[in-house]
Design a protein around this motif. Sequence first.
Motif, mmCIF file in Angstrom:
data_model
loop_
_atom_site.group_PDB
_atom_site.id
_atom_site.type_symbol
_atom_site.label_atom_id
_atom_site.label_comp_id
_atom_site.label_asym_id
_atom_site.label_seq_id
_atom_site.Cartn_x
_atom_site.Cartn_y
_atom_site.Cartn_z
ATOM 1 N N PRO A 85 0.760 -1.272 -0.072
ATOM 2 C CA PRO A 85 0.038 -0.038 -0.048
ATOM 3 C C PRO A 85 0.921 1.220 -0.113
ATOM 4 O O PRO A 85 1.981 1.306 0.441
ATOM 5 C CB PRO A 85 -0.964 -0.095 1.263
ATOM 6 C CG PRO A 85 0.005 -0.947 2.035
ATOM 7 C CD PRO A 85 0.685 -1.709 1.290
ATOM 8 N N TYR A 86 0.287 2.304 -0.643
ATOM 9 C CA TYR A 86 0.979 3.691 -0.544
ATOM 10 C C TYR A 86 0.311 4.287 0.486
ATOM 11 O O TYR A 86 -0.962 4.674 0.601
ATOM 12 C CB TYR A 86 0.736 4.240 -1.975
ATOM 13 C CG TYR A 86 1.583 5.586 -1.833
ATOM 14 C CD1 TYR A 86 2.941 5.757 -2.361
ATOM 15 C CD2 TYR A 86 0.885 6.735 -1.451
ATOM 16 C CE1 TYR A 86 3.554 7.105 -2.596
ATOM 17 C CE2 TYR A 86 1.476 8.149 -1.871
ATOM 18 C CZ TYR A 86 2.958 7.988 -2.203
ATOM 19 O OH TYR A 86 3.349 9.339 -2.401
ATOM 20 N N ILE A 87 1.093 4.866 1.319
ATOM 21 C CA ILE A 87 0.395 5.869 2.636
ATOM 22 C C ILE A 87 0.685 7.313 1.991
ATOM 23 O O ILE A 87 1.821 7.769 1.962
ATOM 24 C CB ILE A 87 1.251 5.609 3.840
ATOM 25 C CG1 ILE A 87 1.010 4.147 4.207
ATOM 26 C CG2 ILE A 87 0.665 6.373 5.051
ATOM 27 C CD1 ILE A 87 -0.248 3.463 4.209
ATOM 28 N N TYR A 88 -0.595 7.975 2.026
ATOM 29 C CA TYR A 88 -0.169 9.368 1.558
ATOM 30 C C TYR A 88 0.003 10.423 2.596
ATOM 31 O O TYR A 88 -0.236 10.122 3.936
ATOM 32 C CB TYR A 88 -1.676 9.773 0.920
ATOM 33 C CG TYR A 88 -2.223 9.114 -0.291
ATOM 34 C CD1 TYR A 88 -1.996 9.748 -1.368
ATOM 35 C CD2 TYR A 88 -3.009 7.996 -0.044
ATOM 36 C CE1 TYR A 88 -2.483 9.135 -2.666
ATOM 37 C CE2 TYR A 88 -3.665 7.429 -1.419
ATOM 38 C CZ TYR A 88 -3.133 7.866 -2.555
ATOM 39 O OH TYR A 88 -3.607 7.375 -3.763
ATOM 40 N N HIS A 133 -6.127 2.517 3.174
ATOM 41 C CA HIS A 133 -5.161 2.216 3.890
ATOM 42 C C HIS A 133 -4.452 3.329 4.702
ATOM 43 O O HIS A 133 -4.164 3.288 5.953
ATOM 44 C CB HIS A 133 -3.617 1.772 3.155
ATOM 45 C CG HIS A 133 -4.039 0.366 2.358
ATOM 46 N ND1 HIS A 133 -3.818 -0.875 3.126
ATOM 47 C CD2 HIS A 133 -4.668 -0.031 1.358
ATOM 48 C CE1 HIS A 133 -4.076 -2.028 2.433
ATOM 49 N NE2 HIS A 133 -4.676 -1.498 1.409
ATOM 50 N N SER A 134 -4.370 4.579 4.157
ATOM 51 C CA SER A 134 -3.699 5.868 4.828
ATOM 52 C C SER A 134 -4.690 6.187 5.932
ATOM 53 O O SER A 134 -4.155 6.583 6.930
ATOM 54 C CB SER A 134 -3.700 6.761 3.682
ATOM 55 O OG SER A 134 -2.836 6.457 2.849
ATOM 56 N N PHE A 135 -5.924 6.050 5.673
ATOM 57 C CA PHE A 135 -6.927 6.559 6.675
ATOM 58 C C PHE A 135 -6.366 5.511 7.905
ATOM 59 O O PHE A 135 -6.834 5.821 9.172
ATOM 60 C CB PHE A 135 -8.311 6.471 6.272
ATOM 61 C CG PHE A 135 -9.304 6.712 7.285
ATOM 62 C CD1 PHE A 135 -9.688 7.844 7.730
ATOM 63 C CD2 PHE A 135 -10.226 5.378 7.895
ATOM 64 C CE1 PHE A 135 -10.760 8.065 8.858
ATOM 65 C CE2 PHE A 135 -11.000 5.591 8.778
ATOM 66 C CZ PHE A 135 -11.086 6.928 9.438
ATOM 67 N N ALA A 136 -6.619 4.375 7.703
ATOM 68 C CA ALA A 136 -6.588 3.341 8.864
ATOM 69 C C ALA A 136 -5.156 3.636 9.579
ATOM 70 O O ALA A 136 -5.201 3.532 10.732
ATOM 71 C CB ALA A 136 -6.806 1.823 8.384
ATOM 72 N N VAL A 137 -4.205 3.756 9.058
ATOM 73 C CA VAL A 137 -2.774 4.024 9.339
ATOM 74 C C VAL A 137 -2.787 5.171 10.001
ATOM 75 O O VAL A 137 -2.237 5.364 11.582
ATOM 76 C CB VAL A 137 -1.772 4.023 8.467
ATOM 77 C CG1 VAL A 137 -0.187 4.403 8.801
ATOM 78 C CG2 VAL A 137 -1.580 2.574 8.037
ATOM 79 N N SER A 138 -3.296 6.354 9.760
ATOM 80 C CA SER A 138 -3.458 7.507 10.454
ATOM 81 C C SER A 138 -4.155 7.690 11.773
ATOM 82 O O SER A 138 -3.957 8.042 12.692
ATOM 83 C CB SER A 138 -3.757 8.661 9.745
ATOM 84 O OG SER A 138 -5.334 8.593 9.059
ATOM 85 N N THR A 139 -5.350 6.958 11.653
ATOM 86 C CA THR A 139 -6.182 6.805 12.821
ATOM 87 C C THR A 139 -5.444 5.907 13.992
ATOM 88 O O THR A 139 -5.602 6.259 15.170
ATOM 89 C CB THR A 139 -7.436 6.138 12.549
ATOM 90 O OG1 THR A 139 -8.263 6.826 11.414
ATOM 91 C CG2 THR A 139 -8.402 5.652 13.634
ATOM 92 N N LEU A 140 -5.144 4.772 13.590
ATOM 93 C CA LEU A 140 -4.330 4.058 14.586
ATOM 94 C C LEU A 140 -3.172 4.818 15.066
ATOM 95 O O LEU A 140 -2.752 4.666 16.402
ATOM 96 C CB LEU A 140 -3.861 2.617 13.868
ATOM 97 C CG LEU A 140 -4.926 1.829 13.673
ATOM 98 C CD1 LEU A 140 -4.443 0.519 12.904
ATOM 99 C CD2 LEU A 140 -5.769 1.163 14.878
#
Length: 293
Positions: free
Chosen positions: A62-65, A209-216
């Motif tokens: 995944p690419y994390i923005y 993916h970016s939303f999930a990573v930033s939230t966690l």
Amino acid sequence: MRHRRRSSHASSPWPGSPRLRARPGPTDYRWCAGSPGIFPASSPAPRYPPAGIFPAPRRTPPYIYTEEEIERLLEATLSWGLAKGINRQTYQCLFGLLAATGMRLGEAIGLARADVDLEAGILTLREAKGGKDRLVPLHPTTTKALADYAARRDDYRICRKSGWFFVLRGEQRLRPQYAERVFMGVTRRIGLRDSGPHSRGPRLHDFRHSFAVSTLLRWYREGEDVECLLPTFTTYLGHSKVRDTYWYLSPCPELMNEAASRLEARWGTGHDGRRDPGSAHRAFLHPAPHAAT
């Protein structure tokens, strides 16, 4: 002289299927339904294929923005394509909604007008992945952005006739391939993707993916009890299992470090009383066997 026809059933190991088995070779292998492997007929011991004979499934990393990249993408979308009509605003609002909520592309495009409650700030996703409905609460800023788009959309009389929330010029329904095409063009324009026809780069799904990573990551930094919040977050994302949500830890080293530090503080001491610095990291070396979607 009449020859009695020899029945082939007598030599068949499967009654009723005389031609199912070919002529036996040096070793006669049989497949037994429900058995753990393939084994010779003369031996009950199972035999397994050699390790590595089947390739391991590959997942697209995944690419994390970054927030700056999302802002540039949304700004560039407003200057893409025809200036006349609602298309630019539709694509910008769609991409912004994906980034702000982590929804799947099909879920956002499938929103009907009645599914968007701007008064309560709640979206109703009907028959999402797995055939289940779910509710998605919105941040007030996201609700306002959707309300602004809806007002701009309904300025066009023909768009008022559509039952879909996201529409294109001439009351045309938004399709996934249209959104993908615009996204590819915009990401090339702002430098997130090469200009080649088969270039690789970020995907629309990477907003999720970016939303999930930033939230966690935000929860870990704020000292929240992530283990307690994770089942709720799993439901919010539409995952059927919590382990699917844990997969989002793997592509972000910063998030892995936060999670590892939290686990080391809780489980970092061995039975002999000494600290085991690798215990927390090992817990995340084997995420879900399939990519969460």
